[in-house]
Scaffold this motif. Structure first.
Motif, PDB file in Angstrom:
ATOM      1  N   GLU A   1       0.774  -1.135   0.000  1.00  0.00           N
ATOM      2  CA  GLU A   1      -0.096  -0.157   0.049  1.00  0.00           C
ATOM      3  C   GLU A   1       0.885   1.229  -0.071  1.00  0.00           C
ATOM      4  OE1 GLU A   1      -2.795   0.079   3.275  1.00  0.00           O
ATOM      5  OE2 GLU A   1      -3.693  -2.097   2.430  1.00  0.00           O
TER       6      GLU A   1
ATOM      7  N   GLN B 213      -5.506  -5.641  -2.320  1.00  0.00           N
ATOM      8  CA  GLN B 213      -6.149  -6.195  -1.319  1.00  0.00           C
ATOM      9  C   GLN B 213      -7.193  -5.336  -0.573  1.00  0.00           C
ATOM     10  OE1 GLN B 213      -2.940  -6.212  -1.892  1.00  0.00           O
ATOM     11  NE2 GLN B 213      -2.465  -8.397  -2.222  1.00  0.00           N
ATOM     12  N   GLN B 214      -6.879  -3.815  -0.762  1.00  0.00           N
ATOM     13  CA  GLN B 214      -7.913  -3.019  -0.330  1.00  0.00           C
ATOM     14  C   GLN B 214      -9.270  -3.175  -0.825  1.00  0.00           C
ATOM     15  OE1 GLN B 214      -4.774   0.504  -0.842  1.00  0.00           O
ATOM     16  NE2 GLN B 214      -6.297   1.075   0.650  1.00  0.00           N
TER      17      GLN B 214
ATOM     18  N   GLY C  31     -10.404  -6.087  -1.772  1.00  0.00           N
ATOM     19  CA  GLY C  31     -10.811  -7.577  -1.501  1.00  0.00           C
ATOM     20  C   GLY C  31     -12.108  -8.032  -1.526  1.00  0.00           C
TER      21      GLY C  31
ATOM     22  N   SER D 125      -3.784  -0.939  -2.959  1.00  0.00           N
ATOM     23  CA  SER D 125      -3.184  -2.051  -3.144  1.00  0.00           C
ATOM     24  C   SER D 125      -4.597  -2.955  -3.645  1.00  0.00           C
ATOM     25  CB  SER D 125      -2.629  -2.626  -2.082  1.00  0.00           C
ATOM     26  OG  SER D 125      -3.624  -2.842  -0.951  1.00  0.00           O
TER      27      SER D 125
ATOM     28  N   CYS E 220      -8.683  -5.019 -11.405  1.00  0.00           N
ATOM     29  CA  CYS E 220      -9.022  -4.499 -10.209  1.00  0.00           C
ATOM     30  C   CYS E 220      -9.056  -2.893 -10.375  1.00  0.00           C
ATOM     31  CB  CYS E 220      -8.014  -4.682  -9.155  1.00  0.00           C
ATOM     32  SG  CYS E 220      -8.372  -3.759  -7.469  1.00  0.00           S
TER      33      CYS E 220
ATOM     34  N   ALA F  53     -13.458  -8.885  -4.978  1.00  0.00           N
ATOM     35  CA  ALA F  53     -12.429  -9.905  -5.680  1.00  0.00           C
ATOM     36  C   ALA F  53     -13.306 -10.778  -6.418  1.00  0.00           C
ATOM     37  CB  ALA F  53     -11.566 -10.830  -4.664  1.00  0.00           C
TER      38      ALA F  53
ATOM     39  N   ASP G 201       0.000  -5.136  -6.329  1.00  0.00           N
ATOM     40  CA  ASP G 201      -0.612  -6.172  -5.804  1.00  0.00           C
ATOM     41  C   ASP G 201       0.615  -6.810  -5.487  1.00  0.00           C
ATOM     42  OD1 ASP G 201      -2.400  -8.330  -4.723  1.00  0.00           O
ATOM     43  OD2 ASP G 201      -2.648  -8.909  -6.752  1.00  0.00           O
TER      44      ASP G 201
END
Length: 647
Positions: free
Chosen positions: A478, A534-535, A537, A532, A517, A540, A501
């Motif tokens: 991040e 993951q932020q 997710g 990122s 993404c 997804a 990522d």
């Protein structure tokens, strides 16, 4: 018949009278001879004095002065023919007005015109009453003012050509004797020779001066050419031996004695050199050539090439319009500022491509040789930039090839690994993938700004499948996304999305997830941030191709009935439900958003209730339904923007 004999007294008287007449005649003859001898001696002396003179104006004034004394007239003047054929008064002696001494007689008019046309002397005892002369009105107005009556004119002959006339004038009516005319003509002949010699002498001196000037000019040009050739050789040598823009600027400072600045195409300062004096004071005035707008913190004797960031806010030393003119014309353009400094700038544009500017600032105006030196130096600078860009392009091509090889699924060859290590890149440590999306800039423009950032982090950057892509190592995904976004936002000057990522498995799969993404984030309304994957997710299911089956089942269980109904009957129940939840269940706003009547909206909501059950708006059902509708919307946006690159 014989005459009567004379007496002795009568005979004596006759002899006495005859002797007296003879004596008188002899006295007059002696006086005439004496006067003629004096006149000729004066003529000889005058002619000899004229030949000793060299300046034309000096000869002209000497001629009229001697003519005035020789003929004994009230005044004398000399006129020469000009290029238009006018007789123009050039010198005068005696009492004469300035109007008369500056007069001009048109060709063929007056007594002067008669003398020039005939080439022989001519005189009149009363000019105003003279018949047969073509009078000039302007000259006739001056005659009574001067009181001019008698006028004698003789030509000034050079060979068979009359170049002017010499005049003797009296203010009383009188004839001119033949001896006077002859004497005046003889003097005019000597005067014409002296005047012509003076002219030839002056022309010779002018020609000699021109030859001397031309010789000095040739010497100066040769010196300038030798100096320019030496500078050109030094500049070329500096470039070919690995010198930079600072070396070129320093060479120019030594020859041009001013402040030299090199800027790139973005107007960032690459190098500045100043004409600083030596410790022994040999160049104590050099500081006068340092413009006052230069910051004090960049004035050391030997200034290293300054960085782009350190000089971005430095005041420009050349006005923008002058730079634009230099760029458009391809020539050196100079201007003097209010501070008194002359600033000269030439664009560096090899092959017609703009690479930057080379400028000179100093107190003295640039000489033509200085301008040529600046223009030639700009050409050498262009060679330097081309070589620099060629090296950078080759390096970027290698790094781009390495990126493509790493992104492919085939194993990396040992030679490729060695190439990466030679550039400071350890491919085994590249564990983060970054995708940059900037609709207002092309991918190649984004990559150009991304490559120096990748070099700072020992990574690789390039264009992969139409996306600006970067591989690097980072502990905090991040943080690296936010840092890259901040740097790119400043250099690009427009909104940009940066998504990073952590690579888990194949790099190609990481690229697919990251770039999908990016599409999801943009669909959510974000267009300027670094984050990122993951932020996001929770979304997804929408951007991970490996979970597309899970997404299909979830959508079928949640809104499958509505999707099927819309497919078969071409209705818009899914869109209606989406708008209903987007406006928090407000019927009026929902109807306006869908551009339908409120009754139509109510009928659609009733149809949704009949298909999903009457409790579809309850909290639990509504939450599940809203999530399904949102995921369906995001999947449509991702799938519609570009083909899937996972395979």
């Amino acid at each position: 018949m014989n005459p009567p004999p004379q007496s002795s007294a009568e005979s004596s008287t006759a002899r006495t009278g005859s002797d007296a007449a003879d004596a008188t005649a002899e006295g007059e003859l002696a006086a005439y001879r004496l006067r003629r001898e004096r006149e000729l001696n004066s003529l000889y002396t005058t002619a000899r004095s004229l030949t000793a003179l060299g300046e034309v104006d000096e000869v002209l004034h000497s001629i009229v002065r001697h003519a005035h004394e020789l003929i004994g007239s009230d005044f004398a003047y000399l006129s020469l023919l000009d290029a238009e054929g006018y007789l123009t008064v050039r010198a005068s002696a005696g009492t004469i007005s300035s109007e008369f001494s500056s007069g001009r007689m048109p060709p063929g008019t007056g007594l002067g015109g008669r003398v020039i046309e005939s080439g022989v002397p001519f005189w009149v005892s009363n000019y105003r009453e003279a018949q047969g002369l073509p009078h000039d009105p302007t000259f006739d107005l001056l005659v009574p003012r001067e009181g001019l009556m008698a006028l004698l004119g003789v030509p000034l002959m050079v060979g068979e050509r009359a170049i002017g006339a010499l005049f003797a004038a009296d203010r009383t009516e009188r004839p001119f004797e033949k001896d006077e005319v002859a004497l005046f003509s003889a003097f005019a002949g000597h005067a014409a020779v002296a005047l012509n010699n003076a002219r030839l002498y002056e022309e010779s001196r002018v020609s000699l001066r021109r030859l001397e000037d031309a010789y000095r000019t040739i010497e100066d040009q040769v010196t300038t050419m030798e100096r320019a050739a030496a500078v050109h050789e030094a500049l070329t040598h500096a470039v070919l031996t690995g010198g930079g823009s600072g070396d070129i600027a320093q060479l120019l400072v030594e020859h041009l004695r001013g402040t030299v600045t090199v800027r790139d195409r973005d107007d960032a300062v690459l190098a500045i050199r100043f004409p600083r004096g030596r410790a022994d004071g040999a160049d104590a005035d050099a500081d006068q050539n340092v413009p006052p707008d230069m910051p004090a913190d960049v004035l050391p004797d030997t200034l290293p090439d300054v960085s782009r960031d350190a000089t971005r806010d430095m005041p420009s030393d050349v006005p923008r319009d002058v730079c634009e003119e230099a760029r458009d014309t391809g020539r050196c353009v100079s201007t003097q500022g209010a501070d008194g400094y002359f600033r000269s700038v030439v664009a560096v544009r090899p092959g017609g491509n703009h690479f930057g500017f080379l400028s000179l600032a100093r107190r003295a105006a640039p000489e033509p040789a200085d301008v040529r030196m600046l223009e030639r130096s700009a050409q050498i600078m262009g060679l330097l930039f081309l070589m620099r860009d060629a090296r950078a392009e080759a390096e970027e091509r290698v790094r781009g090839e390495l990126l493509m090889e790493l992104m492919s699924r085939s194993p990396l060859h040992p030679a490729q690994r060695d190439r990466a290590l030679a550039r400071g890149v350890d491919v085994d440590h590249l564990d983060v993938l970054v995708v940059v999306d900037c609709p207002e800039r092309t991918a190649s423009e984004v990559v150009r700004q991304l490559k120096p950032l990748s070099t700072e982090r020992s990574g690789l950057a390039g264009e992969y499948l139409g996306r600006a892509t970067m591989l690097l190592h980072a502990d905090d995904v991040e943080d690296v996304a936010r840092t890259l976004h901040r740097r790119l936002r400043r250099t690009l000057g427009v909104p940009v999305l940066v998504v990073a990522d952590r690579i888990a498995g194949e790099r190609s799969r990481a690229f697919t997830l990251t770039q999908r993404c990016v599409k999801v984030i943009r669909s959510l309304g974000e267009n300027d941030r670094g984050a990122s994957a993951q932020q996001y997710g929770m979304y997804a299911l929408a951007f991970d191709p490996d979970r597309s089956g899970d997404l299909d089942r979830f959508l079928a269980d949640s809104i499958g009935t509505l999707l099927e109904y819309d497919r078969r009957r071409s209705t818009g129940l899914v869109a209606t439900a989406t708008a209903y939840f987007a406006h928090s269940g407000n019927l009026s706003r929902t109807a306006r958003a869908l551009h339908v009547h409120l009754n139509t909206l109510l009928k659609r909501l009733d149809r949704i209730g009949s298909l999903l059950g009457e409790d579809w708006r309850s909290p639990d059902s509504a939450l599940r339904l809203q999530l399904a509708l949102r995921l369906h919307e995001l999947r449509a946006a991702v799938d519609a923007s570009a083909p899937d690159t996972s395979g």
